[in-house]
Write a protein that holds these residues in place. Sequence first.
Motif, PDB file in Angstrom:
ATOM      1  N   ARG A  49       0.822  -1.028  -0.042  1.00 48.48           N
ATOM      2  CA  ARG A  49      -0.080   0.006  -0.193  1.00 48.48           C
ATOM      3  C   ARG A  49       0.952   0.959  -0.082  1.00 48.48           C
ATOM      4  O   ARG A  49       0.590   2.352  -0.688  1.00 48.48           O
ATOM      5  N   THR A  50       1.939   1.191   0.817  1.00 40.28           N
ATOM      6  CA  THR A  50       2.742   2.561   0.928  1.00 40.28           C
ATOM      7  C   THR A  50       3.382   2.793  -0.335  1.00 40.28           C
ATOM      8  O   THR A  50       3.566   3.760  -0.853  1.00 40.28           O
ATOM      9  N   LEU A  51       4.058   1.590  -1.083  1.00 41.61           N
ATOM     10  CA  LEU A  51       4.756   1.576  -2.239  1.00 41.61           C
ATOM     11  C   LEU A  51       3.993   2.185  -3.678  1.00 41.61           C
ATOM     12  O   LEU A  51       4.482   2.819  -4.403  1.00 41.61           O
ATOM     13  N   THR A  52       2.630   2.115  -3.506  1.00 44.53           N
ATOM     14  CA  THR A  52       1.769   2.487  -4.514  1.00 44.53           C
ATOM     15  C   THR A  52       0.731   3.497  -4.183  1.00 44.53           C
ATOM     16  O   THR A  52       0.131   3.845  -4.926  1.00 44.53           O
ATOM     17  N   GLU A  53       1.187   4.244  -3.157  1.00 44.00           N
ATOM     18  CA  GLU A  53       0.300   5.655  -3.001  1.00 44.00           C
ATOM     19  C   GLU A  53       1.341   6.608  -3.386  1.00 44.00           C
ATOM     20  O   GLU A  53       2.291   7.201  -2.985  1.00 44.00           O
ATOM     21  N   LEU A  54       0.725   7.506  -4.450  1.00 44.57           N
ATOM     22  CA  LEU A  54       1.173   8.656  -5.131  1.00 44.57           C
ATOM     23  C   LEU A  54       1.154   9.838  -4.224  1.00 44.57           C
ATOM     24  O   LEU A  54       1.956  10.674  -4.344  1.00 44.57           O
ATOM     25  N   ASP A  55       0.321  10.064  -3.228  1.00 46.04           N
ATOM     26  CA  ASP A  55      -0.022  11.170  -2.597  1.00 46.04           C
ATOM     27  C   ASP A  55       1.027  11.176  -1.419  1.00 46.04           C
ATOM     28  O   ASP A  55       1.025  10.257  -0.696  1.00 46.04           O
ATOM     29  N   PRO A  56       1.807  12.311  -1.257  1.00 48.12           N
ATOM     30  CA  PRO A  56       3.203  12.417  -0.634  1.00 48.12           C
ATOM     31  C   PRO A  56       2.695  12.233   0.942  1.00 48.12           C
ATOM     32  O   PRO A  56       3.310  11.544   1.626  1.00 48.12           O
ATOM     33  N   ALA A  57       1.700  13.091   1.266  1.00 49.13           N
ATOM     34  CA  ALA A  57       1.271  12.871   2.743  1.00 49.13           C
ATOM     35  C   ALA A  57       0.867  11.781   3.256  1.00 49.13           C
ATOM     36  O   ALA A  57       1.209  11.114   4.142  1.00 49.13           O
ATOM     37  N   LYS A  58      -0.011  10.931   2.432  1.00 48.21           N
ATOM     38  CA  LYS A  58      -0.218   9.609   2.626  1.00 48.21           C
ATOM     39  C   LYS A  58       0.639   8.646   2.620  1.00 48.21           C
ATOM     40  O   LYS A  58       0.546   7.727   3.527  1.00 48.21           O
ATOM     41  N   SER A  59       1.586   8.731   1.567  1.00 45.46           N
ATOM     42  CA  SER A  59       2.691   7.674   1.662  1.00 45.46           C
ATOM     43  C   SER A  59       3.789   7.811   2.637  1.00 45.46           C
ATOM     44  O   SER A  59       4.105   6.763   3.351  1.00 45.46           O
ATOM     45  N   ILE A  60       3.655   9.101   3.491  1.00 36.58           N
ATOM     46  CA  ILE A  60       4.528   9.295   4.652  1.00 36.58           C
ATOM     47  C   ILE A  60       3.682   8.726   5.570  1.00 36.58           C
ATOM     48  O   ILE A  60       4.344   8.015   6.616  1.00 36.58           O
ATOM     49  N   ASP A  61       2.425   8.789   5.927  1.00 31.30           N
ATOM     50  CA  ASP A  61       1.627   8.269   7.087  1.00 31.30           C
ATOM     51  C   ASP A  61       1.866   6.598   7.046  1.00 31.30           C
ATOM     52  O   ASP A  61       2.063   6.045   7.936  1.00 31.30           O
ATOM     53  N   LEU A  62       1.666   6.007   5.815  1.00 29.04           N
ATOM     54  CA  LEU A  62       1.414   4.561   5.724  1.00 29.04           C
ATOM     55  C   LEU A  62       3.134   4.263   5.904  1.00 29.04           C
ATOM     56  O   LEU A  62       3.340   3.279   6.362  1.00 29.04           O
ATOM     57  N   ALA A  63       4.238   5.089   5.480  1.00 28.56           N
ATOM     58  CA  ALA A  63       5.558   4.520   5.690  1.00 28.56           C
ATOM     59  C   ALA A  63       5.817   4.359   7.321  1.00 28.56           C
ATOM     60  O   ALA A  63       6.687   3.592   7.882  1.00 28.56           O
ATOM     61  N   ASN A  64       5.339   5.377   7.944  1.00 28.46           N
ATOM     62  CA  ASN A  64       5.334   5.554   9.478  1.00 28.46           C
ATOM     63  C   ASN A  64       4.472   4.170  10.144  1.00 28.46           C
ATOM     64  O   ASN A  64       4.943   3.665  11.004  1.00 28.46           O
ATOM     65  N   GLN A  65       3.345   3.860   9.449  1.00 29.65           N
ATOM     66  CA  GLN A  65       2.954   2.620   9.988  1.00 29.65           C
ATOM     67  C   GLN A  65       3.662   1.552   9.751  1.00 29.65           C
ATOM     68  O   GLN A  65       3.664   0.477  10.624  1.00 29.65           O
ATOM     69  N   VAL A  66       4.234   1.386   8.650  1.00 30.21           N
ATOM     70  CA  VAL A  66       5.370   0.357   8.208  1.00 30.21           C
ATOM     71  C   VAL A  66       6.357   0.213   9.384  1.00 30.21           C
ATOM     72  O   VAL A  66       6.705  -0.655   9.963  1.00 30.21           O
ATOM     73  N   ASP A  67       6.809   1.378   9.761  1.00 29.52           N
ATOM     74  CA  ASP A  67       7.988   1.516  10.742  1.00 29.52           C
ATOM     75  C   ASP A  67       7.372   0.816  12.058  1.00 29.52           C
ATOM     76  O   ASP A  67       8.153   0.133  12.565  1.00 29.52           O
ATOM     77  N   ARG A  68       6.402   1.400  12.681  1.00 28.26           N
ATOM     78  CA  ARG A  68       5.782   0.918  13.704  1.00 28.26           C
ATOM     79  C   ARG A  68       5.659  -0.714  13.736  1.00 28.26           C
ATOM     80  O   ARG A  68       5.998  -1.455  14.609  1.00 28.26           O
TER      81      ARG A  68
END
Length: 564
Positions: A501-520
Amino acid sequence: MRTRRMHAGRGARLRCAAVVVAAGMIVAACGGADESAEGLTATIGTTSDVNPRGVEELREGGNLRLATTSYPANWNTLSNDGNEAEIADILRPLMPRSYDIDAAGKLSVNTDYFTDIELTSTDPMRVTYTINPKAVWSDGSPISWEDIASQANAMSGRDKRYLIAITNGFEFVDKVERGVDDRQAILTFTTPFADWRGQFAGNSMLYPKSVTGTPEAFNTSLVDAIQVTAGPFAVTATDRAQGRITLGRNPSWWGATPKLDTITYSVLDRSAWVQALQNNELDLALLSTIDDVKSVRGTEGLQVRRAPGNRWRHITFNGSPGSILADPAVRVAISKAIDRQGIVTAMQNGLVENPVPLNNHVFLQGQEGYRDNSLGFDPEAAARELDALGWVRNGDLREKDGRKLVIRDVMYNDPTWVQIAQIIQQNLAAIGVGLTIDTKPAAGYFTDVIQPGDFDATQFTFQGDPFPLSSLRQIYYYDPGDLQGNYGRIGSPELNALIERTLTELDPAKSIDLANQVDRAVFEEGHSLPLFQSDGSYGARATLANMGSPGLASYDYTKIGFMK
């Protein structure tokens, strides 16, 4: 945005000795904080320290002398064997990359290789690369759309015979087509890919189709040497036995003429770098301790250059079946018992004003998107959790089903890694967990030890860049048939789906939020623990210009040289 294209370079070697004081805490015997740390924070910023000079201020010619810790295992940085930061460092003056990067991580098209790179459609997603018509490989053949298509196919992960280090988003590329001519490539994606700008940038360089065209060529053709390049420099001599690599001006280069005649890399143990710099045998060397900094400052003709570094140390756990750490709950408990603040304080006191641990697997401190998603240091909770899991303390150690909870921590044989391990050893001893320190030589460290999973825990270094998302699949996605850089063999279907989901999200703000979910989620899997960023200190010959401590910036190798 702490990007990291798993360039798991060998860890920096610190020479600082560890001493045990009365309280039992290991601290750095490197002196206290002094003026050397003034003004240096622990965060990536918009700075670099490279002695910037106009080319008119530089003398013609000269030999730049640099060091590396071992001879390249494979000159193909796209391959699992060649995926090391030090190998990438040697190759940057030799190979094409799509973007230049400034100290703030801002991108601009590298016009030596491409006249334009454009997102030309979003549904379906298409990216068009227009290649500089002057760009040629060192054998005289033009750089063409076929080179891009061949690399995209090799890196897609569809053919498991290619021993790739990272898919880098090419798993989402449906096809690569010829554009208006052979100098244009059009990539069509099956789904959007957030980090598309990084596919031929940073450490992910473009290779000729002769290297990427077949699995055999990809895996083995560059094991001994690299023949075809396309940079301002080319390899002119190598001597594996003597540990020497020489780069000279590329006669086929079409861009600005380099100021340097040659760049020479010598294989030296990290502990010898500062002395070699002082002996006028090197012109630039990474520094790791306050003692290194003081030694350089006390030597005439040398200076310290530093901007916050983009390399970061971590510890990875082994979760493979049968491992002592196969249970994620055990890994998480042990993670909570490791005092990362204590580690960074011991390692960076005097080098950084206020040393703090790195608390994110995806973004560097100071990069957009950085958040603290860590589980925190809580040894009492760790002890309770191990009790609940049936690991009962019996004397100094915990046991379960006749097995003692002892972890074998594997690392490159370097005093700093050992010192970090000793701190962790004391942390874990407090909750009844044993840790055995197992050091290895640099040669074959990744190929013979880390990649096969010959560890319970291991320590090495990752490198950040402005493309933070591509490495999520490489390091934290778990596919038993395609491990890439997930050496700990840890993950879950849920984490895999979140990464997708993170890799396929082009919206920068949404991808950052998803990346932090991955990190957690990575923290909650007990996959690995980030420790701290490099302070970015380098010792440099005072006359060396346009090179030093770059931060996130890329070097222009045509402008590096020595002042008149």
